[in-house]
Write an enzyme that holds these catalytic residues in place. Sequence first.
Site, mmCIF file in Angstrom:
data_model
loop_
_atom_site.group_PDB
_atom_site.id
_atom_site.type_symbol
_atom_site.label_atom_id
_atom_site.label_comp_id
_atom_site.label_asym_id
_atom_site.label_seq_id
_atom_site.Cartn_x
_atom_site.Cartn_y
_atom_site.Cartn_z
ATOM 1 N N HIS A 17 0.849 -1.203 0.000
ATOM 2 C CA HIS A 17 0.000 0.000 0.000
ATOM 3 C C HIS A 17 0.881 1.249 0.000
ATOM 4 O O HIS A 17 0.647 2.200 -0.737
ATOM 5 C CB HIS A 17 -0.886 0.053 1.246
ATOM 6 C CG HIS A 17 -1.936 -1.011 1.342
ATOM 7 N ND1 HIS A 17 -2.122 -1.771 2.476
ATOM 8 C CD2 HIS A 17 -2.875 -1.427 0.457
ATOM 9 C CE1 HIS A 17 -3.136 -2.613 2.277
ATOM 10 N NE2 HIS A 17 -3.602 -2.430 1.058
ATOM 11 N N LYS A 41 -15.994 -7.189 5.744
ATOM 12 C CA LYS A 41 -14.937 -8.190 5.940
ATOM 13 C C LYS A 41 -14.583 -8.452 7.408
ATOM 14 O O LYS A 41 -13.664 -9.198 7.686
ATOM 15 C CB LYS A 41 -13.669 -7.726 5.206
ATOM 16 C CG LYS A 41 -13.778 -7.771 3.695
ATOM 17 C CD LYS A 41 -12.458 -7.349 3.079
ATOM 18 C CE LYS A 41 -12.523 -7.293 1.573
ATOM 19 N NZ LYS A 41 -11.328 -6.662 0.989
ATOM 20 N N ARG A 90 -1.945 -6.118 -8.508
ATOM 21 C CA ARG A 90 -0.821 -7.032 -8.267
ATOM 22 C C ARG A 90 -0.674 -8.029 -9.411
ATOM 23 O O ARG A 90 0.327 -8.064 -10.083
ATOM 24 C CB ARG A 90 -1.021 -7.792 -6.943
ATOM 25 C CG ARG A 90 -0.760 -6.936 -5.729
ATOM 26 C CD ARG A 90 -1.256 -7.584 -4.480
ATOM 27 N NE ARG A 90 -2.692 -7.810 -4.559
ATOM 28 C CZ ARG A 90 -3.456 -8.157 -3.547
ATOM 29 N NH1 ARG A 90 -2.933 -8.356 -2.362
ATOM 30 N NH2 ARG A 90 -4.747 -8.324 -3.698
ATOM 31 N N SER A 128 -2.919 -7.674 2.980
ATOM 32 C CA SER A 128 -3.165 -7.574 4.426
ATOM 33 C C SER A 128 -3.458 -8.958 4.999
ATOM 34 O O SER A 128 -3.059 -9.264 6.129
ATOM 35 C CB SER A 128 -4.334 -6.631 4.700
ATOM 36 O OG SER A 128 -4.021 -5.333 4.266
#
Length: 158
Positions: A17, A41, A90, A128
């Site tokens: 990030h 989440k 990514r 994460s």
Amino acid sequence: MITAIYPGSFDPVTLGHLDIITRSANMFDKVIIGVLNNTSKKPLFSLEERVNMLTDAVSGLDNVSVECFNGLLVDFVKQKKSNIIIRGLRALTDFDLEMQMAQGNRVVAPDVDTVFLSTSVQYSYLSSSVVKEYARYGVDLKEFVPECVIPQLIDKIK
Ligand code: PNS
């Protein structure tokens, strides 16, 4: 004066990030990091903790600030007088969801565009979720998250 919004859950912020934030800060006059509040989440860290860790992590970047938002991202973007969303990509696995979000956002708000930055190679595996998994198994976290996050993450996992 071009302001861009970098949204996410940041549970917690990773070096991936931070790489996107630093590069965005070089491209735009102002970058506002938007931390999603109403995430489905079930985050490990509270909103306040996520905002505080991010604020600490970007303290060296003068044109970057951290705010939280509820509801639709495009509403937050407009509220901040911006029309640019930044997202990091990514790998191909990110593409479907990111494209769906970007296109959906453009249907709801045609003036708002998403700018994708390719993640730097050294962070292409990083998320994460991966970081939290490594933390659970006692892996050294300095390759994954800003230094200020490490003690908080270890503490939280305990
Ligand atoms: O870090 P994340 O969890 O991948 O970020 C996802 C985020 C916050 C960008 C996305 O869930 C979002 O924009 N949520 C706000 C609600 C919204 O606008 N939904 C429509 C697009 S999916």
